[in-house]
Design a protein around this motif. Sequence first.
Motif, mmCIF file in Angstrom:
data_model
loop_
_atom_site.group_PDB
_atom_site.id
_atom_site.type_symbol
_atom_site.label_atom_id
_atom_site.label_comp_id
_atom_site.label_asym_id
_atom_site.label_seq_id
_atom_site.Cartn_x
_atom_site.Cartn_y
_atom_site.Cartn_z
ATOM 1 N N PRO A 1 0.803 -1.236 0.000
ATOM 2 C CA PRO A 1 0.000 0.000 0.000
ATOM 3 C C PRO A 1 0.824 1.268 0.000
ATOM 4 C CG PRO A 1 0.018 -0.964 2.189
ATOM 5 C CD PRO A 1 0.714 -1.933 1.288
ATOM 6 N N THR A 2 2.118 1.140 0.340
ATOM 7 C CA THR A 2 2.961 2.336 0.436
ATOM 8 C C THR A 2 3.994 2.436 -0.675
ATOM 9 O OG1 THR A 2 4.588 1.228 1.848
ATOM 10 C CG2 THR A 2 2.730 2.285 2.940
ATOM 11 N N ASP A 3 4.047 1.402 -1.547
ATOM 12 C CA ASP A 3 5.090 1.384 -2.581
ATOM 13 C C ASP A 3 4.502 0.844 -3.873
ATOM 14 O OD1 ASP A 3 7.388 1.418 -4.032
ATOM 15 O OD2 ASP A 3 8.433 -0.120 -2.879
ATOM 16 N N VAL A 4 4.522 1.646 -4.931
ATOM 17 C CA VAL A 4 3.951 1.236 -6.214
ATOM 18 C C VAL A 4 4.960 0.486 -7.071
ATOM 19 C CG1 VAL A 4 4.562 3.274 -7.569
ATOM 20 C CG2 VAL A 4 2.414 2.093 -8.032
ATOM 21 N N GLN A 5 6.233 0.521 -6.709
ATOM 22 C CA GLN A 5 7.255 -0.102 -7.552
ATOM 23 C C GLN A 5 7.052 -1.608 -7.731
ATOM 24 O OE1 GLN A 5 9.544 1.647 -9.356
ATOM 25 N NE2 GLN A 5 9.862 -0.336 -10.336
ATOM 26 N N VAL B 1 4.371 -3.226 -7.871
ATOM 27 C CA VAL B 1 3.246 -3.396 -8.795
ATOM 28 C C VAL B 1 3.713 -3.174 -10.227
ATOM 29 C CG1 VAL B 1 0.934 -2.587 -9.411
ATOM 30 C CG2 VAL B 1 1.646 -2.660 -7.006
ATOM 31 N N PHE B 2 4.476 -2.121 -10.454
ATOM 32 C CA PHE B 2 5.002 -1.861 -11.804
ATOM 33 C C PHE B 2 5.878 -3.009 -12.279
ATOM 34 C CE2 PHE B 2 4.744 3.029 -11.196
ATOM 35 C CZ PHE B 2 3.391 2.985 -11.491
ATOM 36 N N ASP B 3 6.722 -3.517 -11.396
ATOM 37 C CA ASP B 3 7.593 -4.636 -11.769
ATOM 38 C C ASP B 3 6.775 -5.864 -12.152
ATOM 39 O OD1 ASP B 3 9.820 -3.075 -11.264
ATOM 40 O OD2 ASP B 3 10.080 -3.814 -9.218
ATOM 41 N N MET B 4 5.717 -6.163 -11.399
ATOM 42 C CA MET B 4 4.879 -7.319 -11.694
ATOM 43 C C MET B 4 4.109 -7.126 -12.996
ATOM 44 S SD MET B 4 3.877 -10.317 -10.973
ATOM 45 C CE MET B 4 4.585 -10.534 -9.343
ATOM 46 N N ILE B 5 3.636 -5.915 -13.274
ATOM 47 C CA ILE B 5 2.933 -5.642 -14.528
ATOM 48 C C ILE B 5 3.855 -5.857 -15.719
ATOM 49 C CG2 ILE B 5 1.957 -3.763 -15.922
ATOM 50 C CD1 ILE B 5 0.625 -2.700 -13.397
ATOM 51 N N ALA B 6 5.079 -5.338 -15.634
ATOM 52 C CA ALA B 6 6.025 -5.493 -16.742
ATOM 53 C C ALA B 6 6.348 -6.965 -16.976
ATOM 54 C CB ALA B 6 7.301 -4.712 -16.442
ATOM 55 N N ALA C 1 9.558 0.888 -14.810
ATOM 56 C CA ALA C 1 9.847 -0.543 -14.692
ATOM 57 C C ALA C 1 10.060 -1.126 -16.074
ATOM 58 C CB ALA C 1 8.718 -1.277 -13.969
ATOM 59 N N SER C 2 10.735 -2.288 -16.123
ATOM 60 C CA SER C 2 10.986 -2.955 -17.395
ATOM 61 C C SER C 2 11.204 -4.440 -17.159
ATOM 62 C CB SER C 2 12.214 -2.357 -18.087
ATOM 63 O OG SER C 2 12.489 -3.013 -19.304
ATOM 64 N N HIS C 3 10.883 -5.244 -18.205
ATOM 65 C CA HIS C 3 11.155 -6.683 -18.169
ATOM 66 C C HIS C 3 11.526 -7.128 -19.572
ATOM 67 C CE1 HIS C 3 10.974 -10.804 -16.703
ATOM 68 N NE2 HIS C 3 10.375 -11.117 -17.849
ATOM 69 N N ILE D 1 -1.417 3.222 -8.022
ATOM 70 C CA ILE D 1 -0.963 4.604 -7.860
ATOM 71 C C ILE D 1 -1.882 5.358 -6.913
ATOM 72 C CG2 ILE D 1 -0.646 6.803 -9.063
ATOM 73 C CD1 ILE D 1 0.237 5.168 -11.520
ATOM 74 N N GLU D 2 -3.189 5.167 -7.070
ATOM 75 C CA GLU D 2 -4.154 5.863 -6.212
ATOM 76 C C GLU D 2 -4.076 5.370 -4.774
ATOM 77 O OE1 GLU D 2 -6.438 8.548 -6.836
ATOM 78 O OE2 GLU D 2 -4.756 8.620 -8.223
ATOM 79 N N ASN D 3 -3.848 4.058 -4.602
ATOM 80 C CA ASN D 3 -3.705 3.541 -3.240
ATOM 81 C C ASN D 3 -2.530 4.189 -2.526
ATOM 82 O OD1 ASN D 3 -5.884 1.880 -3.515
ATOM 83 N ND2 ASN D 3 -4.725 -0.024 -3.677
#
Length: 541
Positions: free
Chosen positions: A76-80, A82-87, A113-115, A218-220
């Motif tokens: 809930p305090t870090d969006v990174q 989430v971005f890593d998992m999406i990529a 983020a990137s993969h 991001i909103e969270n």
Amino acid sequence: MRDPDRQESPTDTAPNVRGKRFRESIARLLASIAGQRQHSYADLKQQLDIRTKELTEALEQQTATSEILRVISSSPTDVQPVFDMIAQSAARLCKARFCHVFRFDGELMHFAASHGLTPEGIEALRRLYPLAPGRATAAGRSILSGTVEEIPDVHADPDYRHGHTAKILNYRSIVAVPILKDSRPIGAIIIGQPQAGRFPDWQIKLLKTFADQAVIAIENVRSFDEVQARSRELSESLEQQTATSEVLGVISSSPGELEPVFQTMLEKAVRICEAKFGTLYLREGDGFRAVAMHNAPPALAEERRRCPVHPGPGSSLGRVARTKQVAQVADVTALQDYIDGDPFAVQAVQLGGYRTVLSVPLLKEQELIGAITIYRQEVQAFNDKQIELVRSFASQAVIAIENTRLLNELRESLEQQTATADVLKVISRSTFDLQPVLDTLVQSAARLCEAETAMIFLQKDGLYHLVANYGFSQEYETFLKKHPVYQDGVRSWDELHRKADLFTFRISWPIATTLGTNLNRSVASGRRLASRCSVREVSSA
């Protein structure tokens, strides 16, 4: 019984022919049915394989979506994360060469983020950002348009400016899906394929789902940060109010005493404002005297207390003296005063080690009477809330100083009235004896003026004769009575001292401040002297 010699007529063979044809027709029908069944089985197997693949892909997508939602809930305090998992999920499910995630702050795109790339490739890509959105990149186009942007062949697109990178990373086609918050782009997700062509609808739909989840993440984080910021504000506000109340409590419980009030103010200001130490100065002539310190380095404290300071014009304290306004210096070593070798600035760095300093004036009816100064040993400016807190302490300090002044005046007035009453009592009891009255007068004068010694002289025949003494030795009193003082003060006292040196005893004369008044304002009938061993002006009261 059939006769073997008998020949069959043509009519007798017709049933046989028909039976044979029937059997052949049946055989052909059965063969057709068998072929159709085999073909049907192949179609069914193909359809089953396709359906199985679709279901497997759908299950993988749902699993990936659930995994991203799990990461969102656990971060809930870090969006990174989430971005890593999406990529990672987008690149794997779409069998893409790579997947990048970008954030957009309203002006610039930031690599998030990137993969699919090597660490060196990711670092090379990271160095290109932040970057303004434009048609040179797929992500830039998507952010500008707010829609999905496809480039079927990057080598055939004249606006695309990363063809060389495409050759190195081995991709030909690329698609970008915007991350939208209330129809406003806040980022983009892109994937690249090694072959030219358009992307399947299901892949674009999947990327849109991931983009929606990115918005949730991001909103969270934003909501969590807002709640935390609000909590910090409330906590800071409560802490400041508590500190203010505690200072007021010290003021009310220490009437006439400024030291505990000043110490409490400095301790609260230093702690709440995250400073290293603090000093409270009072105006003295054209300089400032340090009257209270908290947590100051010993060497600096000793130097500042030694005598009034005269800060340079560029220092925070110098600017307060000149403008009567709050002054902050972000870095003392960048001041021209320090560069020019001004002692006040040089001592600040060498003895105090401080870099950032804030000074807030103490103003009484627009008259500068002092300043509160707090220091940091690192270059970090004080924020508006911290400045406002020190302002409130400065206002309280002025109130405490004024209250102490009024209380001391009241006490002095009461003491003077009490002393006067005591003298009148002695006068009433000593109608025919002047000496008790003079002794009471000289003692009262010394006590009220906070003097170490006092004397009363009466004039007779152009000389001043000692008639009462407080604080001097018996030998010195005897000497003064034998050697009256002439009216012209300096010469007579010098001569008196020269005479004293002729005697076998040595007179101690540790006087730094002396006050003399006539006993009669119109006629010099006598003289009263009060002396202090310290240099401190005697008030007119």
